[in-house]
Design a protein around this motif. Structure first.
Motif, PDB file in Angstrom:
ATOM      1  N   GLY A  66       0.817  -1.204   0.000  1.00 24.51           N
ATOM      2  CA  GLY A  66       0.000   0.000   0.000  1.00 24.51           C
ATOM      3  C   GLY A  66       0.852   1.257   0.000  1.00 24.51           C
ATOM      4  N   PHE A  67       1.949   1.241   0.760  1.00 25.51           N
ATOM      5  CA  PHE A  67       2.858   2.389   0.797  1.00 25.51           C
ATOM      6  C   PHE A  67       3.500   2.597  -0.576  1.00 25.51           C
ATOM      7  N   ALA A  68       3.993   1.503  -1.156  1.00 26.07           N
ATOM      8  CA  ALA A  68       4.636   1.606  -2.464  1.00 26.07           C
ATOM      9  C   ALA A  68       3.657   2.088  -3.533  1.00 26.07           C
ATOM     10  N   GLU A  69       2.422   1.591  -3.488  1.00 20.53           N
ATOM     11  CA  GLU A  69       1.413   2.037  -4.451  1.00 20.53           C
ATOM     12  C   GLU A  69       1.076   3.515  -4.244  1.00 20.53           C
ATOM     13  N   GLY A  70       1.074   3.953  -2.980  1.00 17.13           N
ATOM     14  CA  GLY A  70       0.851   5.365  -2.702  1.00 17.13           C
ATOM     15  C   GLY A  70       1.936   6.230  -3.322  1.00 17.13           C
ATOM     16  N   LEU A  71       3.196   5.802  -3.189  1.00 16.52           N
ATOM     17  CA  LEU A  71       4.286   6.543  -3.827  1.00 16.52           C
ATOM     18  C   LEU A  71       4.113   6.578  -5.345  1.00 16.52           C
ATOM     19  N   SER A  72       3.718   5.455  -5.923  1.00 19.27           N
ATOM     20  CA  SER A  72       3.514   5.412  -7.375  1.00 19.27           C
ATOM     21  C   SER A  72       2.408   6.370  -7.805  1.00 19.27           C
ATOM     22  N   ALA A  73       1.336   6.443  -7.017  1.00 22.99           N
ATOM     23  CA  ALA A  73       0.238   7.367  -7.342  1.00 22.99           C
ATOM     24  C   ALA A  73       0.710   8.814  -7.308  1.00 22.99           C
ATOM     25  N   ASP A  99      -1.546  16.815  -8.461  1.00 18.95           N
ATOM     26  CA  ASP A  99      -2.735  16.385  -7.732  1.00 18.95           C
ATOM     27  C   ASP A  99      -2.826  14.866  -7.846  1.00 18.95           C
ATOM     28  N   ALA A 100      -3.305  14.258  -6.774  1.00 22.92           N
ATOM     29  CA  ALA A 100      -3.403  12.800  -6.752  1.00 22.92           C
ATOM     30  C   ALA A 100      -4.327  12.368  -5.638  1.00 22.92           C
ATOM     31  N   GLU A 101      -4.887  11.172  -5.777  1.00 19.85           N
ATOM     32  CA  GLU A 101      -5.648  10.537  -4.713  1.00 19.85           C
ATOM     33  C   GLU A 101      -4.911   9.271  -4.303  1.00 19.85           C
ATOM     34  N   VAL A 102      -4.691   9.125  -3.010  1.00 22.09           N
ATOM     35  CA  VAL A 102      -3.944   7.988  -2.481  1.00 22.09           C
ATOM     36  C   VAL A 102      -4.838   7.221  -1.513  1.00 22.09           C
ATOM     37  N   TYR A 103      -4.936   5.911  -1.734  1.00 22.47           N
ATOM     38  CA  TYR A 103      -5.688   5.057  -0.816  1.00 22.47           C
ATOM     39  C   TYR A 103      -4.682   4.318   0.057  1.00 22.47           C
ATOM     40  N   CYS A 104      -4.764   4.523   1.351  1.00 24.08           N
ATOM     41  CA  CYS A 104      -3.754   4.044   2.287  1.00 24.08           C
ATOM     42  C   CYS A 104      -4.047   2.658   2.861  1.00 24.08           C
ATOM     43  N   ARG A 105      -5.138   2.029   2.415  1.00 23.46           N
ATOM     44  CA  ARG A 105      -5.531   0.710   2.929  1.00 23.46           C
ATOM     45  C   ARG A 105      -5.651   0.767   4.458  1.00 23.46           C
ATOM     46  N   THR A 111       1.521   4.403   6.173  1.00 24.55           N
ATOM     47  CA  THR A 111       1.158   5.016   4.892  1.00 24.55           C
ATOM     48  C   THR A 111       0.289   6.241   5.127  1.00 24.55           C
ATOM     49  N   ALA A 112      -0.703   6.104   5.993  1.00 22.78           N
ATOM     50  CA  ALA A 112      -1.682   7.164   6.220  1.00 22.78           C
ATOM     51  C   ALA A 112      -1.109   8.356   6.968  1.00 22.78           C
TER      52      ALA A 112
END
Length: 433
Positions: free
Chosen positions: A40-47, A76-82, A87-88
């Motif tokens: 989730g953290f890695a995907e947040g960085l990618s977003a 601008d971006a939307e991040v889902y932190c699971r 991450t959050a």
């Protein structure tokens, strides 16, 4: 000798991802944790436009992160932190310091219930525009970022050390640096992990005590990339160490020894007080339980190693006297109210338990089989799996929630049982005794 191969530390992996993203150059993480939280953290960085490449087939496994000292590649971006608290809490802090734009963060229902107010108050004091959409102090939230000048802060980190960690890591990305006075602090060893890792990425954090509290001084100037090895997760190792103690067996965890960063390795000191034998070398730790599996009762302050509180609570029924765990209020604001969840589950096993605001006392007894209410909390599953070594028939309402930090836990624990199966009925551990 039974060897337990423990996956990488969640805490170290999350911090390393933040530091690598903020650093000048490309960082390689060796043996990072692969779990729901870190993915989730890695995907947040990618977003956010950071380049994260996973190399799962490399030996050892490696991730590479291309740093962006100038901040996210998108405005601008939307991040889902699971479900991930790191991450959050860490990613909104990263974009606040390094970003230029508007970034929205949301999370699971479980994470939405967990507070972030002390952190967002601190960010607002530094001039960051942070807006909570629904409930003040909780996700979802939006950060409108334009950089942070820096300055002085007073912070209450008595609820979670992650608030302080996030701000410390933000410090080098500010124009003038930060001076943070901490009035209360829980889980201080996690802060020590942070400052040690920041040093590896080129930043030296100052620390001194004053009448007002402990003061951390963080210089500006940014980070430089590094090749960073991630040590095994000490909190996860606690389940295997505890298993050896209650089963009267021996287990060795390589990669965790005298030089380990993680304070949760001090859980073995608790087991030693209870009668287990602990041998620690520079690169490994071995715990051997008494052949009978007998443990002594004790009173222990677990403020600084509170993630291992459920592990101790789960084996407490097998002690020869009461086990009292103190100064663990912060466990009430984790994935669930862990203190109350442990109490409820122990009672369902037929064990007498008393609780207070920040303590739990467990009276020894013979646990009976029951279904454990996990509350979606990985630590409930892994802790009471240890209880099941001497109480066959224990089940879980959500065994899969271990994916948060250790997707392979059940297979690894089954392998541990299998490795100890010869003579398992000997020594008082074979029939739920």
């Amino acid at each position: 000798m039974t060897i337990a191969d423990i996956p990488g530390s969640k805490s170290i992996t999350a911090r390393a991802l933040f530091l690598a993203a903020a650093a000048e150059g490309t960082t390689t993480l060796l043996r990072p944790l692969h779990s729901d939280d870190t993915e989730g953290f890695a995907e947040g960085l990618s977003a956010l436009g950071y380049r994260v490449e996973r190399q799962p087939d490399a030996q050892p496994q490696a991730w590479t992160i291309e740093g962006r000292p100038g901040g996210p590649a998108v405005a601008d971006a939307e991040v889902y932190c699971r479900d991930g608290a790191t991450t959050a809490r860490f990613l909104p802090t990263l974009v606040a310091a390094a970003g230029r734009g508007e970034y929205r963060f949301d999370a699971s229902a479980q994470m939405r219930r967990r507070p972030v107010a002390p952190l967002t108050r601190a960010l607002r004091e530094l001039g960051v525009d942070v807006r909570h959409e629904d409930v003040e102090g909780h996700h979802p939230l939006t950060v409108t970022a334009q950089g942070v000048k820096g300055g002085e802060l007073t912070l209450d980190a008595g609820e979670s050390s992650q608030y302080l960690t996030a701000l410390l890591m933000l410090g080098p990305l500010t124009a003038e640096g930060l001076r943070i006075t901490v009035t209360r602090l829980v889980s201080e060893p996690y802060v020590d992990i942070t400052t040690t890792m920041m040093r590896a990425f080129g930043v030296e954090v100052g620390r001194h005590d004053t009448p007002e509290g402990r003061v951390y001084t963080v210089p500006p100037g940014g980070y430089r990339a590094a090749a960073y090895p991630v040590e095994p997760d000490a909190s996860t190792a606690s389940y295997f160490f505890a298993a050896a103690a209650v089963a009267g067996r021996e287990v060795t965890v390589p990669g965790l020894g005298r030089g380990a960063l993680q304070g949760d390795l001090r859980f073995v000191e608790v087991l030693e007080r209870m009668g287990a034998t602990v041998r620690m070398a520079g690169d490994r730790t071995t715990v051997t339980g008494a052949r009978s599996g007998e443990l002594r009762g004790l009173t222990v302050n677990m403020r600084d190693i509170s993630d291992t509180m459920p592990t101790l609570a789960a084996i407490a029924p097998f002690a020869s006297g009461p086990v009292r765990i103190e100064d663990v209020y912060n466990t009430r604001v984790k994935e669930c109210d862990r203190l109350e969840a442990c109490a409820q589950n122990l009672r369902s096993l037929g064990i007498e338990v008393a609780t207070g605001r920040d303590w739990i006392e467990i009276t020894p007894g013979a646990p009976r089989p029951a279904e454990i209410a996990t509350h979606g909390d990985h630590r409930m599953v892994m802790s009471f799996a240890v209880t099941s070594l001497r109480t066959p028939g224990i089940t879980f309402d959500d065994p899969g929630c271990v994916r948060k930090t250790f997707p392979g836990f059940h297979a690894a624990f089954a392998a541990l049982r299998e490795g100890w199966s010869e003579g398992w009925s000997e020594g008082g551990i074979g029939s739920g005794s």
